[in-house]
Design a protein around this motif. Structure first.
Motif, PDB file in Angstrom:
ATOM      1  N   LEU A  94     -91.691 -46.761  31.358  1.00 31.01           N
ATOM      2  CA  LEU A  94     -92.615 -47.617  32.331  1.00 31.01           C
ATOM      3  C   LEU A  94     -93.984 -46.809  32.288  1.00 31.01           C
ATOM      4  CD1 LEU A  94     -90.605 -49.062  35.024  1.00 31.01           C
ATOM      5  CD2 LEU A  94     -91.398 -50.342  33.405  1.00 31.01           C
ATOM      6  N   PHE A  95     -93.889 -45.412  32.555  1.00 32.43           N
ATOM      7  CA  PHE A  95     -95.020 -44.657  32.693  1.00 32.43           C
ATOM      8  C   PHE A  95     -95.898 -44.631  31.395  1.00 32.43           C
ATOM      9  CE2 PHE A  95     -97.136 -40.767  33.937  1.00 32.43           C
ATOM     10  CZ  PHE A  95     -97.229 -40.788  35.393  1.00 32.43           C
ATOM     11  N   HIS A  96     -95.260 -44.582  30.229  1.00 31.20           N
ATOM     12  CA  HIS A  96     -95.788 -44.633  29.222  1.00 31.20           C
ATOM     13  C   HIS A  96     -96.414 -46.104  28.867  1.00 31.20           C
ATOM     14  CE1 HIS A  96     -96.074 -44.607  24.587  1.00 31.20           C
ATOM     15  NE2 HIS A  96     -96.478 -43.448  24.728  1.00 31.20           N
ATOM     16  N   SER A  97     -95.788 -47.042  28.955  1.00 24.88           N
ATOM     17  CA  SER A  97     -96.269 -48.408  28.902  1.00 24.88           C
ATOM     18  C   SER A  97     -97.919 -48.594  30.014  1.00 24.88           C
ATOM     19  CB  SER A  97     -95.380 -49.336  29.160  1.00 24.88           C
ATOM     20  OG  SER A  97     -95.971 -50.528  29.905  1.00 24.88           O
ATOM     21  N   ALA A  98     -97.567 -48.283  31.141  1.00 25.27           N
ATOM     22  CA  ALA A  98     -98.637 -48.084  31.975  1.00 25.27           C
ATOM     23  C   ALA A  98     -99.974 -47.457  31.508  1.00 25.27           C
ATOM     24  CB  ALA A  98     -98.160 -47.592  33.643  1.00 25.27           C
ATOM     25  N   ILE A  99     -99.707 -46.245  31.103  1.00 24.10           N
ATOM     26  CA  ILE A  99    -101.023 -45.597  30.423  1.00 24.10           C
ATOM     27  C   ILE A  99    -101.258 -46.040  29.342  1.00 24.10           C
ATOM     28  CG2 ILE A  99    -101.517 -43.255  29.170  1.00 24.10           C
ATOM     29  CD1 ILE A  99    -100.919 -42.480  31.957  1.00 24.10           C
ATOM     30  N   SER A 100    -100.535 -46.541  28.336  1.00 22.73           N
ATOM     31  CA  SER A 100    -101.227 -47.425  27.208  1.00 22.73           C
ATOM     32  C   SER A 100    -101.978 -48.499  27.769  1.00 22.73           C
ATOM     33  CB  SER A 100    -100.138 -47.930  26.392  1.00 22.73           C
ATOM     34  OG  SER A 100     -99.086 -46.951  26.026  1.00 22.73           O
ATOM     35  N   GLN A 101    -101.319 -49.225  28.671  1.00 23.48           N
ATOM     36  CA  GLN A 101    -102.195 -50.551  29.161  1.00 23.48           C
ATOM     37  C   GLN A 101    -103.808 -50.007  29.835  1.00 23.48           C
ATOM     38  OE1 GLN A 101    -101.920 -53.424  29.035  1.00 23.48           O
ATOM     39  NE2 GLN A 101     -99.852 -54.135  28.653  1.00 23.48           N
ATOM     40  N   ALA A 102    -103.608 -48.759  30.513  1.00 18.21           N
ATOM     41  CA  ALA A 102    -104.707 -48.202  30.965  1.00 18.21           C
ATOM     42  C   ALA A 102    -105.869 -47.975  29.984  1.00 18.21           C
ATOM     43  CB  ALA A 102    -104.560 -47.102  31.979  1.00 18.21           C
ATOM     44  N   ILE A 103    -105.345 -47.353  29.158  1.00 17.89           N
ATOM     45  CA  ILE A 103    -106.054 -46.895  27.842  1.00 17.89           C
ATOM     46  C   ILE A 103    -106.753 -48.141  27.273  1.00 17.89           C
ATOM     47  CG2 ILE A 103    -106.064 -45.905  25.499  1.00 17.89           C
ATOM     48  CD1 ILE A 103    -104.038 -43.750  26.607  1.00 17.89           C
ATOM     49  N   CYS A 104    -105.909 -49.234  26.961  1.00 14.26           N
ATOM     50  CA  CYS A 104    -106.369 -50.293  26.325  1.00 14.26           C
ATOM     51  C   CYS A 104    -107.722 -51.079  26.944  1.00 14.26           C
ATOM     52  CB  CYS A 104    -105.164 -51.214  26.216  1.00 14.26           C
ATOM     53  SG  CYS A 104    -105.389 -52.808  25.291  1.00 14.26           S
TER      54      CYS A 104
ATOM     55  N   ASN B 263    -105.654 -50.032  38.356  1.00 16.07           N
ATOM     56  CA  ASN B 263    -104.248 -50.400  38.865  1.00 16.07           C
ATOM     57  C   ASN B 263    -103.307 -49.715  38.307  1.00 16.07           C
ATOM     58  OD1 ASN B 263    -105.233 -52.144  40.905  1.00 16.07           O
ATOM     59  ND2 ASN B 263    -105.091 -53.937  39.473  1.00 16.07           N
ATOM     60  N   TYR B 264    -103.586 -49.675  36.801  1.00 16.47           N
ATOM     61  CA  TYR B 264    -102.498 -48.879  36.030  1.00 16.47           C
ATOM     62  C   TYR B 264    -102.237 -47.407  36.352  1.00 16.47           C
ATOM     63  CZ  TYR B 264    -101.526 -53.001  33.289  1.00 16.47           C
ATOM     64  OH  TYR B 264    -101.281 -54.240  32.624  1.00 16.47           O
ATOM     65  N   LEU B 265    -103.658 -46.721  36.744  1.00 17.09           N
ATOM     66  CA  LEU B 265    -103.743 -45.432  36.893  1.00 17.09           C
ATOM     67  C   LEU B 265    -103.413 -45.171  38.422  1.00 17.09           C
ATOM     68  CD1 LEU B 265    -106.782 -44.361  35.157  1.00 17.09           C
ATOM     69  CD2 LEU B 265    -104.436 -43.802  34.454  1.00 17.09           C
ATOM     70  N   HIS B 266    -103.448 -46.128  39.288  1.00 14.16           N
ATOM     71  CA  HIS B 266    -102.858 -45.763  40.667  1.00 14.16           C
ATOM     72  C   HIS B 266    -101.445 -46.021  40.745  1.00 14.16           C
ATOM     73  CE1 HIS B 266    -106.382 -45.405  42.909  1.00 14.16           C
ATOM     74  NE2 HIS B 266    -106.984 -46.446  42.735  1.00 14.16           N
ATOM     75  N   GLY B 267    -100.921 -46.894  39.803  1.00 19.04           N
ATOM     76  CA  GLY B 267     -99.515 -47.271  39.612  1.00 19.04           C
ATOM     77  C   GLY B 267     -98.601 -45.890  39.277  1.00 19.04           C
ATOM     78  N   CYS B 268     -99.292 -45.274  38.249  1.00 22.04           N
ATOM     79  CA  CYS B 268     -98.797 -43.882  37.840  1.00 22.04           C
ATOM     80  C   CYS B 268     -98.855 -42.878  38.556  1.00 22.04           C
ATOM     81  CB  CYS B 268     -99.701 -43.638  36.449  1.00 22.04           C
ATOM     82  SG  CYS B 268     -99.603 -44.374  34.853  1.00 22.04           S
ATOM     83  N   GLU B 269     -99.811 -42.899  39.532  1.00 23.81           N
ATOM     84  CA  GLU B 269    -100.153 -41.870  40.535  1.00 23.81           C
ATOM     85  C   GLU B 269     -99.017 -41.890  41.737  1.00 23.81           C
ATOM     86  OE1 GLU B 269    -103.404 -42.106  43.242  1.00 23.81           O
ATOM     87  OE2 GLU B 269    -103.750 -39.662  42.880  1.00 23.81           O
ATOM     88  N   LEU B 270     -98.682 -43.160  42.023  1.00 22.52           N
ATOM     89  CA  LEU B 270     -97.648 -43.561  43.010  1.00 22.52           C
ATOM     90  C   LEU B 270     -96.174 -42.993  42.472  1.00 22.52           C
ATOM     91  CD1 LEU B 270     -98.718 -46.837  44.542  1.00 22.52           C
ATOM     92  CD2 LEU B 270     -98.497 -44.487  45.529  1.00 22.52           C
ATOM     93  N   ARG B 271     -96.129 -43.213  41.318  1.00 25.32           N
ATOM     94  CA  ARG B 271     -94.741 -42.975  40.627  1.00 25.32           C
ATOM     95  C   ARG B 271     -94.594 -41.329  40.390  1.00 25.32           C
ATOM     96  NH1 ARG B 271     -92.225 -46.936  37.870  1.00 25.32           N
ATOM     97  NH2 ARG B 271     -93.186 -48.883  38.129  1.00 25.32           N
ATOM     98  N   LEU B 272     -95.762 -40.958  40.188  1.00 26.55           N
ATOM     99  CA  LEU B 272     -95.725 -39.296  40.044  1.00 26.55           C
ATOM    100  C   LEU B 272     -95.423 -38.840  41.543  1.00 26.55           C
ATOM    101  CD1 LEU B 272     -98.371 -38.150  37.665  1.00 26.55           C
ATOM    102  CD2 LEU B 272     -96.096 -37.725  37.606  1.00 26.55           C
ATOM    103  N   GLU B 273     -95.844 -39.317  42.721  1.00 25.33           N
ATOM    104  CA  GLU B 273     -95.615 -38.653  43.795  1.00 25.33           C
ATOM    105  C   GLU B 273     -94.380 -38.884  44.429  1.00 25.33           C
ATOM    106  OE1 GLU B 273     -98.823 -40.776  46.053  1.00 25.33           O
ATOM    107  OE2 GLU B 273    -100.337 -39.201  45.542  1.00 25.33           O
ATOM    108  N   SER B 274     -93.891 -40.036  43.999  1.00 20.67           N
ATOM    109  CA  SER B 274     -92.298 -40.334  44.634  1.00 20.67           C
ATOM    110  C   SER B 274     -91.365 -39.816  43.563  1.00 20.67           C
ATOM    111  CB  SER B 274     -92.314 -41.752  44.653  1.00 20.67           C
ATOM    112  OG  SER B 274     -92.346 -42.581  43.539  1.00 20.67           O
ATOM    113  N   LYS B 275     -91.877 -39.061  42.642  1.00 15.92           N
ATOM    114  CA  LYS B 275     -91.175 -38.559  41.552  1.00 15.92           C
ATOM    115  C   LYS B 275     -89.833 -39.616  41.128  1.00 15.92           C
ATOM    116  CE  LYS B 275     -91.232 -33.538  42.572  1.00 15.92           C
ATOM    117  NZ  LYS B 275     -92.126 -33.804  43.669  1.00 15.92           N
ATOM    118  N   ASP B 276     -90.335 -40.891  41.167  1.00 14.04           N
ATOM    119  CA  ASP B 276     -89.518 -42.134  40.733  1.00 14.04           C
ATOM    120  C   ASP B 276     -90.270 -42.893  39.570  1.00 14.04           C
ATOM    121  OD1 ASP B 276     -87.901 -44.524  40.817  1.00 14.04           O
ATOM    122  OD2 ASP B 276     -89.350 -45.097  42.323  1.00 14.04           O
ATOM    123  N   TYR B 277     -90.233 -42.344  38.465  1.00 10.76           N
ATOM    124  CA  TYR B 277     -90.325 -43.096  37.392  1.00 10.76           C
ATOM    125  C   TYR B 277     -89.508 -43.182  35.916  1.00 10.76           C
ATOM    126  CZ  TYR B 277     -92.199 -38.499  35.852  1.00 10.76           C
ATOM    127  OH  TYR B 277     -92.431 -37.271  35.255  1.00 10.76           O
TER     128      TYR B 277
END
Ligand SMILES: Nc1ncnc2c1ncn2[C@@H]1O[C@H](COP(=O)(O)OP(=O)(O)OP(=O)(O)O)[C@@H](O)[C@H]1O
Ligand SMILES: [Mg+2]
Length: 245
Positions: free
Chosen positions: A60-70, A42-56
């Motif tokens: 938030l991006f950093h926190s999503a990645i940290s959560q994915a890693i965790c 979920n977290y990685l999909h969220g990151c991908e969507l944000r990257l695609e829409s260039k809206d991030y």
């Protein structure tokens, strides 16, 4: 003849406990791995969507990645733990453990769900508790499962009343006691006798394995896990573990 019988018995016994062990491992894989893996996705999909829409926003991006890693790390730790159990073919490995630290860790781990469900967690952690001899990963599993059940039970509770209280205390001499109290729908008298059985669930997408896993872990540590209803609604799950003294 007697020794033959004895060795047969022993072989049978070890077979039985081996089967239980495999059953428990299967349950752990099914029940405990799915959640961190889908959270990671979920977290990685969220990151991908944000990257695609260039809206991030970078935070938030950093926190999503940290959560994915965790979450991925948690999945990896569970697999490593099962591997070790398979290799040793014995139960959990006990090390001196501070129960309060484990609880604080799991409160942070569940922060996303907690906020999503609008729940307040109120820790009341005893001071100067002795350490436990415990397997920290397994005890964290227990805490996580009890927290998740409490959160799920409060989905229909009025929002201002969604309170999860977690308490630790040093009870009589040898025992440390942990209780998780919620303000959810509680457990009916009829269900109380069945909730610890594997595959008993009242939830649409529940497996009914959480409490069975919890009880098995606590009993392997020499403790007890019990459930009851609160005077003013909701349920309390309580477990004991022997202090390291
Ligand atoms: N805090 C609680 N309040 C009320 N009922 C509860 C609570 N915790 C557990 N139960 C009851 O016990 C049942 C069994 O719980 P258990 O955790 O074993 O399985 P589950 O939550 O249904 O599914 P899962 O395998 O995903 O954990 C639940 O379906 C629910 O009916
Ligand atoms: Mg559950």
């Amino acid at each position: 003849r007697t020794s033959e019988l004895e060795s047969l018995n022993r072989a049978e016994l070890s077979h039985v406990s081996r089967l239980n062990m495999m059953g428990e491992m299967a349950a752990t894989i099914i029940h405990e791995l799915g959640q961190p893996l889908s959270a990671t996705l979920n977290y990685l999909h969220g990151c991908e969507l944000r990257l695609e829409s260039k809206d991030y926003a970078p935070e938030l991006f950093h926190s999503a990645i940290s959560q994915a890693i965790c979450n991925a790390e948690r999945a990896a730790a569970i697999v490593k733990h099962l591997r070790q159990q398979c290799m040793r073919q014995i139960g959990p490995e006990f090390v001196p453990t501070d129960i309060n630290v484990l609880i604080e860790e799991m409160i942070i781990f569940l922060d996303f769900e907690r906020r999503q469900y609008g729940i307040t967690i109120l820790p009341s952690l005893g001071k100067g508790l002795p350490t436990l001899l415990a397997d920290p990963l397994e005890i964290k599993q227990v805490i996580l499962n009890l927290f998740k059940n409490a959160i799920e039970a409060m989905s229909t509770t009025e929002e201002s009343n969604r309170l999860l209280e977690v308490t630790t205390l040093w009870g009589q001499q040898r025992w440390i006691e942990v209780s998780v109290a919620d303000r959810g729908h509680g457990v009916s008298k009829k269900q109380l006798a069945r909730i610890f059985k594997p595959f008993f669930t009242t939830k649409q997408s529940g497996l009914g394995l959480g409490l069975a896993i919890c009880r098995s872990i606590i009993e392997a540590h020499g403790g007890r896990l019990t459930a009851g209803n609160n005077l003013h609604g909701g349920a309390t799950f309580r477990f004991t573990l022997p202090a390291n003294r």
